[in-house]
Design a protein around this motif. Structure first.
Motif, PDB file in Angstrom:
ATOM      1  N   LEU A 126       0.679  -1.253   0.039  1.00 50.28           N
ATOM      2  CA  LEU A 126       0.015  -0.063  -0.025  1.00 50.28           C
ATOM      3  C   LEU A 126       0.856   1.253   0.138  1.00 50.28           C
ATOM      4  O   LEU A 126       0.766   2.095  -0.686  1.00 50.28           O
TER       5      LEU A 126
ATOM      6  N   ARG B  86       2.786   2.359  -3.198  1.00 54.49           N
ATOM      7  CA  ARG B  86       2.332   3.075  -4.177  1.00 54.49           C
ATOM      8  C   ARG B  86       1.531   4.498  -3.725  1.00 54.49           C
ATOM      9  O   ARG B  86       0.449   4.787  -4.241  1.00 54.49           O
TER      10      ARG B  86
ATOM     11  N   ARG C 223      -4.149   4.136  -8.096  1.00 54.63           N
ATOM     12  CA  ARG C 223      -4.512   2.567  -7.803  1.00 54.63           C
ATOM     13  C   ARG C 223      -5.384   2.033  -8.809  1.00 54.63           C
ATOM     14  O   ARG C 223      -6.447   2.500  -9.197  1.00 54.63           O
TER      15      ARG C 223
ATOM     16  N   GLY D 163      -2.353  -6.118  -6.395  1.00 55.13           N
ATOM     17  CA  GLY D 163      -2.101  -5.395  -5.242  1.00 55.13           C
ATOM     18  C   GLY D 163      -0.581  -5.537  -4.755  1.00 55.13           C
ATOM     19  O   GLY D 163       0.087  -4.597  -4.140  1.00 55.13           O
TER      20      GLY D 163
ATOM     21  N   GLU E 220      -4.821  -3.410  -6.653  1.00 56.57           N
ATOM     22  CA  GLU E 220      -4.428  -2.155  -5.929  1.00 56.57           C
ATOM     23  C   GLU E 220      -5.537  -1.359  -5.638  1.00 56.57           C
ATOM     24  O   GLU E 220      -5.665  -0.890  -4.438  1.00 56.57           O
ATOM     25  N   LEU E 221      -6.691  -1.301  -6.204  1.00 57.29           N
ATOM     26  CA  LEU E 221      -7.808  -0.587  -5.950  1.00 57.29           C
ATOM     27  C   LEU E 221      -8.504  -1.406  -4.805  1.00 57.29           C
ATOM     28  O   LEU E 221      -9.049  -0.766  -4.056  1.00 57.29           O
TER      29      LEU E 221
ATOM     30  N   SER F 213      -6.945  -0.847  -1.549  1.00 56.03           N
ATOM     31  CA  SER F 213      -7.257   0.265  -1.033  1.00 56.03           C
ATOM     32  C   SER F 213      -8.641   0.591  -0.546  1.00 56.03           C
ATOM     33  O   SER F 213      -8.722   1.335   0.554  1.00 56.03           O
TER      34      SER F 213
ATOM     35  N   ILE G  43      -4.699   7.506  -0.117  1.00 55.84           N
ATOM     36  CA  ILE G  43      -5.768   6.913  -0.784  1.00 55.84           C
ATOM     37  C   ILE G  43      -7.015   8.040  -0.619  1.00 55.84           C
ATOM     38  O   ILE G  43      -7.126   8.360   0.564  1.00 55.84           O
TER      39      ILE G  43
ATOM     40  N   THR H 158     -12.835   5.710  -2.254  1.00 50.11           N
ATOM     41  CA  THR H 158     -13.130   4.249  -1.907  1.00 50.11           C
ATOM     42  C   THR H 158     -14.445   3.814  -1.395  1.00 50.11           C
ATOM     43  O   THR H 158     -15.037   2.918  -1.380  1.00 50.11           O
TER      44      THR H 158
END
Ligand SMILES: Nc1ncnc2c1ncn2[C@@H]1O[C@H](COP(=O)(O)OP(=O)(O)OP(=O)(O)O)[C@@H](O)[C@H]1O
Ligand SMILES: [Mg+2]
Lengths: 264, 298
Positions: free
Chosen positions: A105, A108, A113, A118, B156-157, B160, B176, B181
């Protein structure tokens, strides 16, 4: 590199709880500066870091990093430039996620994102090496939930995460205050190493005057929402706790009121 | 009490439990992943069915109707998300507002409080006239859904989103956008709930203005039952979702049994609320009276 111009922040304006936490603070940091910040309870130290990080908008003034105006940007957009470690060990990591997921996390930070993985196998190796550098044995526990770690381990991890993607500015808010003395010393050691390895511009708040003197190349003292002392270079190197206390009394006309600071 | 009557009713209860299991997966995303109790779902659990039934009555293809139901649910979640993040309304209240608004909207969509659709005239995917087939098709939907979610929450999304639910301050410090989100999570959740609603209205052969009443509590019941029974066994995210579905199936099986034992249907919601209240309070009471129990959050 970092430039604060006359920033002010008042909490709960117009109520009986009104609190002028920052009163026109200006500060300029050069690239690679490592500034320690001391001051009594409620002096506005955390407020200063929160203002830079963008936790809430400030009332007046401007915040620039590399001549980029951060003032109108929300917190998550500023994260691109800023790495942070908080006083509360719980605050800097996601407890229900794995160590490696937390690191992915923060690797990045400041990037979009997307629907890419991930965490990839290649980066995992890098994390393993970085964790091994901490010397806490965390490299063998990469798929443990962070919530299972001790406070010291979590702070060390948060520190590592803050520097994984090199920040332009590292903000440390009493990040060793919640730890026992031995662990605190270890985390401070790791801090020095990470800051000097990355040549990171850093602001570190501490309650401990000795630490404030021993670390960094510049020391500022805050009092009632203002910077009342700014000591650097040779003068900083020769500084002692006694001299610092005398300076404080001279500048503020008060006795230093924080017990913790005297405990050092 | 006739035991064959009970046994005959169990397959239907399973099918119904599976369909509601999809709904419970939606609840899991908001309640467990995002740490938001979203009451929008009481409205969306009707919206999905209303959209699907009305479109199919108008001659639209069943798959297109399902897709539209999903999108309608996402829209509802979007509204709640905007009320919550942009307007600063507490999540619970934002959900209640959308849910209330949806009551009127659902009535508009349906044109009356109830619309029937016959499996004999329309190409429905599932129907309670063909229970085994309905259960099988729903199971396939669930498998696809869990696979998709497992993939998504590994991106990744998706990560988050998980970080946002876990620690908002940390998420923001990692760059983030937690407003984004949360809105996205609410949309995803309500889309899934609407999909469940669309399948359920096909199964029962009608959409009804009251079909979503108390849905959030049933969803929570499924999540909690799944966690209590399988929490220690299923650690993997996909398996946790399976546990939620099993929770929903068990819920409907238990309901079937207590009805068979002679409980009045009118008292069902009271019983459900009681059970959920007890299970929700267990962690708190444990933490209060047994110090050690407080540490182990399942
Ligand atoms: N979010 C907030 N809302 C209201 N008041 C606040 C808030 N944050 C800080 N304050 C007030 O602003 C003043 C400065 O607080 P700040 O946390 O910056 O002090 P500090 O120098 O970090 O002190 P400490 O050493 O105790 O951490 C205090 O009076 C505090 O009560
Ligand atoms: Mg502070």
């Amino acid at each position: 590199m970092l430039k604060l111009e006359k920033i002010s922040k008042t909490f709960n304006p117009g109520t009986i709880n009104e609190k002028k936490a920052l009163r026109g603070v200006s500060l300029t940091l050069e690239d690679g500066d490592f500034v320690t910040v001391i001051g009594g309870n409620g002096a506005g130290k955390s407020t200063l870091l929160n203002a830079v990080a963008g936790v809430w908008p400030i009332d007046e003034g401007t915040i620039l990093i590399d001549d980029i105006n951060l003032t109108p940007l929300p917190e998550h957009r500023r994260a691109r430039y800023i790495g942070r470690v908080f006083q509360d060990p719980m605050m800097g990591t996601a407890a229900d996620m794995w160590i490696e997921e937390n690191m992915a996390l923060s690797a990045r930070r400041g990037e979009r994102r997307t629907l890419k993985r991930g965490i990839t196998a290649a980066e995992r190796e890098g994390y393993r090496r970085a964790l091994a550098g901490l010397g806490l044995g965390l490299e063998d526990r990469m798929t443990s939930k962070v919530g299972l770690l001790s406070g010291g381990q979590r702070q060390a991890l948060t520190l590592l995460m803050a520097s994984l993607k090199r920040p332009r500015l590292l903000l440390l808010d009493e990040h060793t205050a919640a730890l026992d003395p031995k662990t605190a010393a270890k985390v401070l050691e790791a801090t020095d190493r990470i800051v000097s390895q990355g040549n990171l511009t850093t602001i570190m708040i501490t309650h401990n005057m000795k630490d404030a003197i021993a670390h960094g190349n510049r020391l500022i003292m805050m009092h009632e929402g203002q910077i009342i002392l700014d000591i650097r270079g040779e003068e900083k190197r020769r500084l002692t706790v006694d001299a610092l206390l005398r300076q404080f009394e001279r500048v503020s006309g008060e006795e230093f009121a924080s017990d913790q600071a005297l405990l050092s | 009490m006739n035991i064959t009557a009970l046994i005959n009713a169990l397959p239907g209860a399973c099918a119904q439990g599976l369909i509601w299991g999809i709904m419970a997966i939606g609840v899991y995303i908001t309640y467990k992943v995002l740490d938001i109790a979203d009451l929008t779902v009481d409205g969306t659990m009707c919206t999905g069915g209303a959209v699907c039934v009305m479109l199919m009555l108008g001659g639209v293809n069943v798959w297109v109707a399902l897709l539209c139901a999903f999108i309608a649910g996402m829209l509802a979640g979007f509204i709640t998300g905007i009320l919550h993040t942009v307007m600063g309304i507490p999540a619970i209240l934002a959900g209640i507002l959308t849910q209330l608004a949806l009551y009127s909207i659902n009535l508009r969509i349906l044109g009356s409080s109830n619309q029937a659709i016959s499996v004999r005239k329309y190409p429905l995917l599932l129907s309670l006239l063909r229970v085994p087939q309905a259960a099988l098709i729903t199971a396939l939907f669930i498998a696809a859904l869990i696979a998709a979610l497992y993939w998504f929450f590994g991106t990744e999304l998706g990560c988050s989103l998980r970080a946002t639910g876990c620690n908002m301050a940390m998420a923001r410090a990692q760059g983030i956008n937690t407003s984004f989100t949360r809105v996205l999570g609410l949309m995803l959740s309500n889309g899934i709930v609407a999909l469940s609603s669309a399948l359920f209205s096909q199964y029962q052969g009608f959409a009804d203005i009251n079909m979503g009443r108390g849905a959030i509590v049933i969803g929570l019941a499924a999540v909690i039952i799944g966690e209590v029974l399988f929490g220690r066994l299923f650690r993997n995210f996909a398996l946790r979702l399976v546990a939620v579905v099993l929770g929903a199936v068990l819920y409907y099986l238990v309901i079937q049994v207590v009805l068979w034992l002679g409980l009045n249907t009118d008292d069902l919601k009271l019983l459900t609320a009681l059970v959920v209240a007890v299970f929700l309070s267990v962690p708190h009471l444990k933490g209060r009276y047994f110090r050690k129990g407080a540490q182990t959050r399942a």
